[in-house]
Design an enzyme around this catalytic site. Structure first.
Site, mmCIF file in Angstrom:
data_model
loop_
_atom_site.group_PDB
_atom_site.id
_atom_site.type_symbol
_atom_site.label_atom_id
_atom_site.label_comp_id
_atom_site.label_asym_id
_atom_site.label_seq_id
_atom_site.Cartn_x
_atom_site.Cartn_y
_atom_site.Cartn_z
ATOM 1 N N GLU A 74 26.775 42.048 32.469
ATOM 2 C CA GLU A 74 26.645 43.355 33.244
ATOM 3 C C GLU A 74 25.164 43.721 33.617
ATOM 4 O O GLU A 74 25.019 44.329 34.487
ATOM 5 C CB GLU A 74 27.096 44.418 32.119
ATOM 6 N N TYR A 157 27.758 53.539 34.048
ATOM 7 C CA TYR A 157 28.534 52.191 34.701
ATOM 8 C C TYR A 157 28.579 51.090 33.644
ATOM 9 O O TYR A 157 29.797 50.786 33.013
ATOM 10 C CB TYR A 157 27.813 51.588 35.950
ATOM 11 N N ASP A 175 30.733 51.745 39.659
ATOM 12 C CA ASP A 175 29.686 51.331 40.291
ATOM 13 C C ASP A 175 30.047 51.372 42.002
ATOM 14 O O ASP A 175 30.823 51.967 42.392
ATOM 15 C CB ASP A 175 29.300 49.859 39.965
#
Length: 409
Positions: A74, A157, A175
């Site tokens: 991520e 996020y 996002d």
DNA sequence: AATCCGGGGCC
DNA sequence: GGCCCAGGATT
């Protein structure tokens, strides 16, 4: 309005709804909640998840749900495309297999692992967070949204993405991708470039997310955003959830999302100086206390206030090397080439110059160490992390050497 | 709320 | 040359 959207009649009604849709700050989320009531919501989830389980992309970080693995992926994927990330992800995991390895890693080795990926504070923040996990969470990756959010470099996020994928927390991962998809699904015309509007999409996400499979739901939204609902060439007519995509049902896909433009990058002018000593080695220096490209290595870069001619540049470079490098090189009168490098907020125009030392002027080891300088053999792999702009400067140098070689033949 | 921070891919 | 991308920290 009913739960069905597939007839032409309904498209007119939906079109009407789009014109009058409003977003409430606190929920129930969407004014037109009768369009997306609980029943429809579950039907949407089922249709989306069925598609995802059949068509999902096979990605390295989808092989298991180890929080550390999800976390690395991520962070790397922030503002970075999947194809770019894959090789970095595999290498990084081999170099730093556990959170403890990351916490204890040598900083130079860490930067080398991130070399060329950009946004270098991401990896430094990850190491800070790895130490947070060691000291504050007993070495175990935290499993609540607030604790995950407390880690350095993890915002709303990423906390939502890790929380949902690794721990089944029913939190959305909002996002740019998700905002585009939700904008089209519900016909939201709020400007997705404005920071304050993100919370609108978070509310929508909290509302529509599958509470049973939040991780799969969020990843399905991502896959949808990278395929049928992409920014560039969407194919909304083929979307597995076209029947729920209000903008498309109204024939107005191209009106969503609304996104204001950002300002353009400013030009900067630099001289790059490739200084060779009598051994043929070249001087490089680590950028410290810099905001841009901090902790990365380059040849001496001298910024000019504006575009300057070669003689001014040479004068400037000689003064600079005396002042900040304790050497007195002979600089060639003309550059050997140019480099242009574009950042998101700056454009660098660089003239690359060559220089030689008259005799052995290598600074003492102590000086090199204290001033973060080193002499390296050009065009040979080493442990110093270079930004991409330095790789371009090396290419200019190599092209010059090749040219000289051809002339000598 | 705006700005800063990288780099690559695509048109 | 401009836009886009699995954003967050800083001011």
């Amino acid at each position: 309005m009913t739960n069905q959207h597939s007839t032409e009649n309904q498209s007119i009604e939906i079109s009407e709804w789009l014109n009058h849709s409003e977003i409430s700050d606190l929920g129930p989320i969407i004014y037109g909640v009768q369009v997306w009531g609980t029943q429809t919501n579950e039907a949407f989830q089922k249709q989306l998840l069925t598609w995802y389980h059949k068509e999902k992309r096979d990605l390295p970080w989808r092989q298991d749900k180890t929080p550390y693995h999800i976390w690395i992926s991520e962070i790397m994927l922030q503002q970075t495309q999947v194809d770019t990330v894959i090789p970095y992800y595999n290498r990084f995991l081999n170099l730093f297999p556990t959170i403890a390895d990351l916490a204890d890693a040598n900083e130079g080795k860490l930067m080398k692992a991130w070399e060329g990926l950009g946004y270098y504070s991401r990896v430094r923040n990850m190491q800070v967070a790895a130490n947070q996990i060691q000291t504050d969470f007993g070495g175990v990756f935290p499993n609540t949204y607030e604790d995950i959010l407390s880690l350095k470099g993890i915002g709303p996020y990423t906390a939502g993405a890790i929380g949902s994928i690794a721990f089944d927390l029913p939190k959305p991962a909002i996002d740019g991708n998700a905002m585009r998809v939700f904008s089209r699904l519900f016909g939201i015309s709020a400007d997705i470039a404005k920071a304050k509007n993100r919370k609108i999409f978070e509310k929508i996400g909290e509302y529509v997310i599958s509470k049973d499979y939040p991780g799969d739901f969020n990843q399905a939204i991502m896959d949808l955003g990278s395929s049928y609902e992409s920014a560039k060439r969407p194919n909304p007519e083929g979307s597995p959830v076209k029947g729920f995509t209000l903008a498309t049902l109204a024939g107005r896909t191209d009106e969503f999302p609304v996104k204001s433009q950002k300002k353009k990058a400013k030009p900067h002018y630099y001289d790059a100086l490739i200084i060779q000593n009598t051994d043929g080695k070249v001087l490089i220096k680590k950028r410290t206390d810099e905001k841009l490209l901090n902790q990365l290595w380059t040849v001496p870069l001298i910024e000019e206030p504006k575009e300057v001619n070669a003689s001014e540049a040479v004068k400037h470079m000689v003064a600079e090397t005396k002042e900040n490098y304790a050497i007195d090189p002979i600089v060639m009168k003309q550059p050997i080439g140019q480099v242009k490098h574009v950042f998101s907020h700056q454009i660098w125009h660089i003239n690359v110059y060559l220089a030689y030392l008259k005799s052995t002027q290598n600074q003492p080891e102590e000086y090199l160490k204290n001033n973060n300088q080193a002499w390296i053999i050009p065009n040979r792999p080493n442990d110093y992390a270079y930004p991409t702009v330095q790789m371009k400067i090396w290419q200019v140098f190599q092209a010059y050497l090749n040219n000289q070689f051809d002339k000598d033949k």
